[in-house]
Scaffold this active site. Structure first.
Site, mmCIF file in Angstrom:
data_model
loop_
_atom_site.group_PDB
_atom_site.id
_atom_site.type_symbol
_atom_site.label_atom_id
_atom_site.label_comp_id
_atom_site.label_asym_id
_atom_site.label_seq_id
_atom_site.Cartn_x
_atom_site.Cartn_y
_atom_site.Cartn_z
ATOM 1 N N ASP A 8 0.800 -1.228 0.000
ATOM 2 C CA ASP A 8 0.000 0.000 0.000
ATOM 3 C C ASP A 8 0.834 1.281 0.000
ATOM 4 O O ASP A 8 1.516 1.589 0.970
ATOM 5 C CB ASP A 8 -0.909 0.050 1.234
ATOM 6 C CG ASP A 8 -1.701 -1.223 1.462
ATOM 7 O OD1 ASP A 8 -1.124 -2.316 1.320
ATOM 8 O OD2 ASP A 8 -2.883 -1.137 1.805
ATOM 9 N N ASN A 40 -4.075 4.069 -1.277
ATOM 10 C CA ASN A 40 -3.841 5.219 -0.395
ATOM 11 C C ASN A 40 -2.854 6.215 -0.993
ATOM 12 O O ASN A 40 -2.285 7.042 -0.287
ATOM 13 C CB ASN A 40 -3.309 4.753 0.966
ATOM 14 C CG ASN A 40 -4.245 3.817 1.685
ATOM 15 O OD1 ASN A 40 -3.881 2.676 1.979
ATOM 16 N ND2 ASN A 40 -5.446 4.260 1.976
ATOM 17 N N HIS A 68 -10.503 1.846 -0.031
ATOM 18 C CA HIS A 68 -10.433 3.285 -0.290
ATOM 19 C C HIS A 68 -10.485 3.632 -1.779
ATOM 20 O O HIS A 68 -10.249 4.787 -2.142
ATOM 21 C CB HIS A 68 -9.167 3.881 0.322
ATOM 22 C CG HIS A 68 -9.218 4.013 1.811
ATOM 23 N ND1 HIS A 68 -10.022 4.937 2.456
ATOM 24 C CD2 HIS A 68 -8.575 3.328 2.794
ATOM 25 C CE1 HIS A 68 -9.866 4.823 3.763
ATOM 26 N NE2 HIS A 68 -9.001 3.854 4.000
ATOM 27 N N HIS A 177 -3.513 -4.010 3.393
ATOM 28 C CA HIS A 177 -4.499 -3.266 4.173
ATOM 29 C C HIS A 177 -4.032 -2.850 5.560
ATOM 30 O O HIS A 177 -4.288 -1.721 5.978
ATOM 31 C CB HIS A 177 -5.832 -4.004 4.320
ATOM 32 C CG HIS A 177 -6.830 -3.259 5.171
ATOM 33 N ND1 HIS A 177 -7.400 -2.072 4.769
ATOM 34 C CD2 HIS A 177 -7.339 -3.519 6.410
ATOM 35 C CE1 HIS A 177 -8.241 -1.643 5.715
ATOM 36 N NE2 HIS A 177 -8.217 -2.490 6.720
ATOM 37 N N HIS A 179 -1.091 -2.225 6.737
ATOM 38 C CA HIS A 179 0.057 -1.312 6.704
ATOM 39 C C HIS A 179 1.186 -1.751 7.634
ATOM 40 O O HIS A 179 2.106 -0.984 7.898
ATOM 41 C CB HIS A 179 -0.345 0.131 7.024
ATOM 42 C CG HIS A 179 -1.213 0.767 5.989
ATOM 43 N ND1 HIS A 179 -1.395 2.136 5.898
ATOM 44 C CD2 HIS A 179 -1.964 0.233 4.997
ATOM 45 C CE1 HIS A 179 -2.216 2.412 4.900
ATOM 46 N NE2 HIS A 179 -2.582 1.270 4.339
#
Length: 261
Positions: A8, A40, A68, A177, A179
């Protein structure tokens, strides 16, 4: 094939760093394909058409996302026409865009699927109902030489269960997801590479990529939180995994790659 998956991307500094490293790594490590999760990438929330184009120009082959994906509304028309920007496959019927794709690269044909788990996540269709669809669409030694599934989700047990359901049928299952990179990269019994979470590409002097004070205040003062978190502006670390597959499309190795920081 040798494939790099990058976790991400959080914010502008991370995406600029990742785009620069993609150019360098593709040549240095003789990488055949690069897949990047970009959900992101635009200020920590969503992705824009221009950001996608920049990643493709840098050398990315497929972009994946997650919950997102719709934070930037302008992405809707872009994803509706793209075969290389994915949204989770198990979003409700009629959602714009694709959840799986097959593309050709110089070394062969790669297939990528993007799914989102159900536990502790935004509501989507049951993820395990999509496993047969993935198996039908991505067939090693048939229509793809390498296949990867990005499992975007919170619960490690759910990600692991999906990996075992796909073991031996896809080249790799990688988690995104949370992180936070996990230390469980491995080759499963039937030859599928797996990691529970690749981790983010962003500032690790943060709370999952966001400014510490803002995020901490949400826990300390839950009734007086800011409406929006802001991306931490420290130096980014790129987190990814390098996966090497054999002639049958199953994996020989999976190795974490962490640069910067």
């Amino acid at each position: 094939m040798k494939v790099l998956f990058i976790g991400d991307i959080v914010g502008k500094k991370a995406r600029n760093f990742a785009q620069k490293k993609i150019v360098d790594l593709k040549e240095q490590l003789q990488i055949d394909a690069i897949i990047v999760n970009v959900e992101n990438a635009a200020g920590g929330f969503g992705v824009t058409p221009s950001i996608c184009d920049d990643f493709f120009l840098a050398g990315a082959d497929v972009l994946t996302t997650g919950n997102h994906i719709w934070d930037k509304r302008e992405i809707i028309s872009y994803i509706s026409k793209s075969e290389r920007l994915l949204r989770p496959l198990n979003m409700i019927k009629g959602t714009p865009g694709l959840g799986m794709t097959i593309i050709k690269v110089d070394a062969g044909t790669i297939g990528v699927a993007n799914i989102m788990t159900n536990l502790f996540m935004a509501r989507t269709d049951p993820v395990f109902e999509k496993v047969p669809e993935i198996l039908k669409y991505l067939k090693l030694n048939n229509n793809v030489d390498f296949s990867l599934v990005d499992v975007h989700g919170e619960a490690s047990s759910e990600k692991m269960a999906i990996a075992y359901a796909l073991d031996g049928s896809v080249s790799a299952v990688v988690g995104t997801h949370t992180h936070v990179p996990t230390a469980d990269h491995q080759i499963l019994e039937k030859g599928t590479a797996y990691i529970t979470d690749v981790g983010m590409s962003g500032d690790y002097n943060s709370i999952i990529g966001m400014k510490k004070d803002d995020a901490l205040n949400r826990f300390l003062h839950p009734n007086n939180k800011k409406s929006r978190l802001e991306v931490s502006q420290g130096e980014p670390t790129l987190c990814g995994v390098l996966i090497d597959s054999d002639i049958n499309g199953l994996s020989k190795s999976i190795n974490p790659l962490r640069l910067g920081g």
